[in-house]
Write a protein that holds these residues in place. Structure first.
Motif, PDB file in Angstrom:
ATOM      1  N   ASN A 132       0.822  -1.213   0.000  1.00  0.00           N
ATOM      2  CA  ASN A 132       0.000   0.000   0.000  1.00  0.00           C
ATOM      3  C   ASN A 132       0.857   1.265   0.000  1.00  0.00           C
ATOM      4  O   ASN A 132       0.574   2.223   0.701  1.00  0.00           O
ATOM      5  N   ASN A 133       1.936   1.208  -0.737  1.00  0.00           N
ATOM      6  CA  ASN A 133       2.875   2.325  -0.865  1.00  0.00           C
ATOM      7  C   ASN A 133       3.553   2.694   0.452  1.00  0.00           C
ATOM      8  O   ASN A 133       4.011   3.810   0.644  1.00  0.00           O
ATOM      9  N   LEU A 134       3.602   1.762   1.395  1.00  0.00           N
ATOM     10  CA  LEU A 134       4.288   1.957   2.665  1.00  0.00           C
ATOM     11  C   LEU A 134       5.445   0.966   2.762  1.00  0.00           C
ATOM     12  O   LEU A 134       5.299  -0.206   2.434  1.00  0.00           O
ATOM     13  N   HIS A 135       6.581   1.438   3.224  1.00  0.00           N
ATOM     14  CA  HIS A 135       7.743   0.573   3.410  1.00  0.00           C
ATOM     15  C   HIS A 135       7.651  -0.076   4.785  1.00  0.00           C
ATOM     16  O   HIS A 135       7.318   0.575   5.769  1.00  0.00           O
ATOM     17  N   ARG A 136       7.969  -1.363   4.835  1.00  0.00           N
ATOM     18  CA  ARG A 136       7.850  -2.114   6.087  1.00  0.00           C
ATOM     19  C   ARG A 136       9.216  -2.674   6.491  1.00  0.00           C
ATOM     20  O   ARG A 136       9.977  -3.142   5.662  1.00  0.00           O
ATOM     21  N   TRP A 137       9.481  -2.637   7.801  1.00  0.00           N
ATOM     22  CA  TRP A 137      10.733  -3.143   8.355  1.00  0.00           C
ATOM     23  C   TRP A 137      10.434  -3.996   9.574  1.00  0.00           C
ATOM     24  O   TRP A 137       9.429  -3.808  10.245  1.00  0.00           O
ATOM     25  N   HIS A 138      11.329  -4.919   9.851  1.00  0.00           N
ATOM     26  CA  HIS A 138      11.237  -5.738  11.061  1.00  0.00           C
ATOM     27  C   HIS A 138      12.383  -5.384  11.995  1.00  0.00           C
ATOM     28  O   HIS A 138      13.532  -5.264  11.570  1.00  0.00           O
ATOM     29  N   LEU A 139      12.049  -5.235  13.248  1.00  0.00           N
ATOM     30  CA  LEU A 139      13.028  -5.200  14.336  1.00  0.00           C
ATOM     31  C   LEU A 139      12.614  -6.330  15.271  1.00  0.00           C
ATOM     32  O   LEU A 139      11.467  -6.376  15.709  1.00  0.00           O
ATOM     33  N   ILE A 140      13.508  -7.226  15.547  1.00  0.00           N
ATOM     34  CA  ILE A 140      13.179  -8.349  16.420  1.00  0.00           C
ATOM     35  C   ILE A 140      13.963  -8.172  17.711  1.00  0.00           C
ATOM     36  O   ILE A 140      15.192  -8.078  17.701  1.00  0.00           O
ATOM     37  N   LEU A 141      13.226  -8.112  18.791  1.00  0.00           N
ATOM     38  CA  LEU A 141      13.824  -7.965  20.107  1.00  0.00           C
ATOM     39  C   LEU A 141      13.643  -9.284  20.839  1.00  0.00           C
ATOM     40  O   LEU A 141      12.522  -9.759  21.029  1.00  0.00           O
ATOM     41  N   LYS A 142      14.759  -9.897  21.202  1.00  0.00           N
ATOM     42  CA  LYS A 142      14.723 -11.178  21.907  1.00  0.00           C
ATOM     43  C   LYS A 142      15.264 -10.954  23.310  1.00  0.00           C
ATOM     44  O   LYS A 142      16.153 -10.143  23.518  1.00  0.00           O
ATOM     45  N   ALA A 143      14.724 -11.700  24.268  1.00  0.00           N
ATOM     46  CA  ALA A 143      15.177 -11.578  25.650  1.00  0.00           C
ATOM     47  C   ALA A 143      15.446 -12.961  26.227  1.00  0.00           C
ATOM     48  O   ALA A 143      14.898 -13.961  25.769  1.00  0.00           O
ATOM     49  N   ARG A 144      16.279 -12.964  27.242  1.00  0.00           N
ATOM     50  CA  ARG A 144      16.633 -14.219  27.896  1.00  0.00           C
ATOM     51  C   ARG A 144      15.427 -14.851  28.588  1.00  0.00           C
ATOM     52  O   ARG A 144      15.285 -16.070  28.619  1.00  0.00           O
ATOM     53  N   THR A 145      14.539 -13.994  29.130  1.00  0.00           N
ATOM     54  CA  THR A 145      13.332 -14.487  29.793  1.00  0.00           C
ATOM     55  C   THR A 145      12.141 -13.617  29.386  1.00  0.00           C
ATOM     56  O   THR A 145      12.329 -12.455  29.001  1.00  0.00           O
ATOM     57  N   PRO A 146      10.919 -14.142  29.496  1.00  0.00           N
ATOM     58  CA  PRO A 146       9.744 -13.326  29.182  1.00  0.00           C
ATOM     59  C   PRO A 146       9.631 -12.075  30.053  1.00  0.00           C
ATOM     60  O   PRO A 146       9.202 -11.023  29.592  1.00  0.00           O
ATOM     61  N   SER A 147      10.036 -12.175  31.311  1.00  0.00           N
ATOM     62  CA  SER A 147       9.932 -11.002  32.196  1.00  0.00           C
ATOM     63  C   SER A 147      10.886  -9.894  31.761  1.00  0.00           C
ATOM     64  O   SER A 147      10.543  -8.711  31.853  1.00  0.00           O
ATOM     65  N   ILE A 148      12.059 -10.237  31.266  1.00  0.00           N
ATOM     66  CA  ILE A 148      12.994  -9.229  30.763  1.00  0.00           C
ATOM     67  C   ILE A 148      12.408  -8.552  29.530  1.00  0.00           C
ATOM     68  O   ILE A 148      12.474  -7.326  29.387  1.00  0.00           O
ATOM     69  N   LEU A 149      11.791  -9.334  28.649  1.00  0.00           N
ATOM     70  CA  LEU A 149      11.165  -8.754  27.467  1.00  0.00           C
ATOM     71  C   LEU A 149      10.043  -7.799  27.862  1.00  0.00           C
ATOM     72  O   LEU A 149       9.939  -6.696  27.336  1.00  0.00           O
ATOM     73  N   LYS A 150       9.216  -8.208  28.814  1.00  0.00           N
ATOM     74  CA  LYS A 150       8.116  -7.360  29.280  1.00  0.00           C
ATOM     75  C   LYS A 150       8.662  -6.051  29.855  1.00  0.00           C
ATOM     76  O   LYS A 150       8.159  -4.971  29.542  1.00  0.00           O
ATOM     77  N   GLN A 151       9.693  -6.135  30.692  1.00  0.00           N
ATOM     78  CA  GLN A 151      10.302  -4.933  31.271  1.00  0.00           C
ATOM     79  C   GLN A 151      10.862  -4.031  30.179  1.00  0.00           C
ATOM     80  O   GLN A 151      10.703  -2.810  30.227  1.00  0.00           O
ATOM     81  N   ALA A 152      11.530  -4.626  29.208  1.00  0.00           N
ATOM     82  CA  ALA A 152      12.133  -3.842  28.126  1.00  0.00           C
ATOM     83  C   ALA A 152      11.057  -3.121  27.317  1.00  0.00           C
ATOM     84  O   ALA A 152      11.190  -1.929  27.017  1.00  0.00           O
ATOM     85  N   LEU A 153       9.990  -3.817  26.973  1.00  0.00           N
ATOM     86  CA  LEU A 153       8.923  -3.195  26.200  1.00  0.00           C
ATOM     87  C   LEU A 153       8.237  -2.078  26.982  1.00  0.00           C
ATOM     88  O   LEU A 153       7.907  -1.028  26.432  1.00  0.00           O
ATOM     89  N   GLU A 154       8.035  -2.288  28.279  1.00  0.00           N
ATOM     90  CA  GLU A 154       7.445  -1.229  29.108  1.00  0.00           C
ATOM     91  C   GLU A 154       8.353  -0.011  29.165  1.00  0.00           C
ATOM     92  O   GLU A 154       7.902   1.118  29.026  1.00  0.00           O
ATOM     93  N   ARG A 155       9.631  -0.257  29.359  1.00  0.00           N
ATOM     94  CA  ARG A 155      10.595   0.846  29.455  1.00  0.00           C
ATOM     95  C   ARG A 155      10.688   1.603  28.129  1.00  0.00           C
ATOM     96  O   ARG A 155      10.724   2.834  28.106  1.00  0.00           O
ATOM     97  N   ILE A 156      10.729   0.885  27.039  1.00  0.00           N
ATOM     98  CA  ILE A 156      10.803   1.519  25.720  1.00  0.00           C
ATOM     99  C   ILE A 156       9.557   2.362  25.474  1.00  0.00           C
ATOM    100  O   ILE A 156       9.645   3.487  25.001  1.00  0.00           O
TER     101      ILE A 156
END
Length: 85
Positions: free
Chosen positions: A39-63
């Motif tokens: 739809n004339n929009l450019h798409r990119w992926h950023l993949i954020l991986k964490a050692r544990t689900p709780s670290i990922l949750k904290q990182a996403l909240e902080r971001i």
């Protein structure tokens, strides 16, 4: 294209400031999405991986506290994607 670079640069700056250990959080990308333009929009992926689900949750909240993308960038976090397509 410059607004994309500025947006990603801002995201990476916030991620670095979030103070997670190098072994706790991994960033893959940015990389063009499999369907890089729709739809004339450019798409990119950023993949954020964490050692544990709780670290990922904290990182996403902080971001989300520290980073607001430029208006031209729309982001859609998917914590547990079924596919990267």
């Amino acid at each position: 294209a410059n607004h994309i670079r500025r947006g990603i640069s801002g995201f990476l700056t916030v991620l670095a400031a979030a103070s997670f250990g190098a072994k706790d959080l991994f960033l893959l990308g940015p990389a063009p999405a499999p369907f890089a333009k729709m739809n004339n929009l450019h798409r990119w992926h950023l993949i954020l991986k964490a050692r544990t689900p709780s670290i990922l949750k904290q990182a996403l909240e902080r971001i989300s506290e520290l980073y607001t993308p430029p208006p031209a960038i729309h982001h859609h976090p998917d914590v547990d994607p079924l596919s990267l397509m």
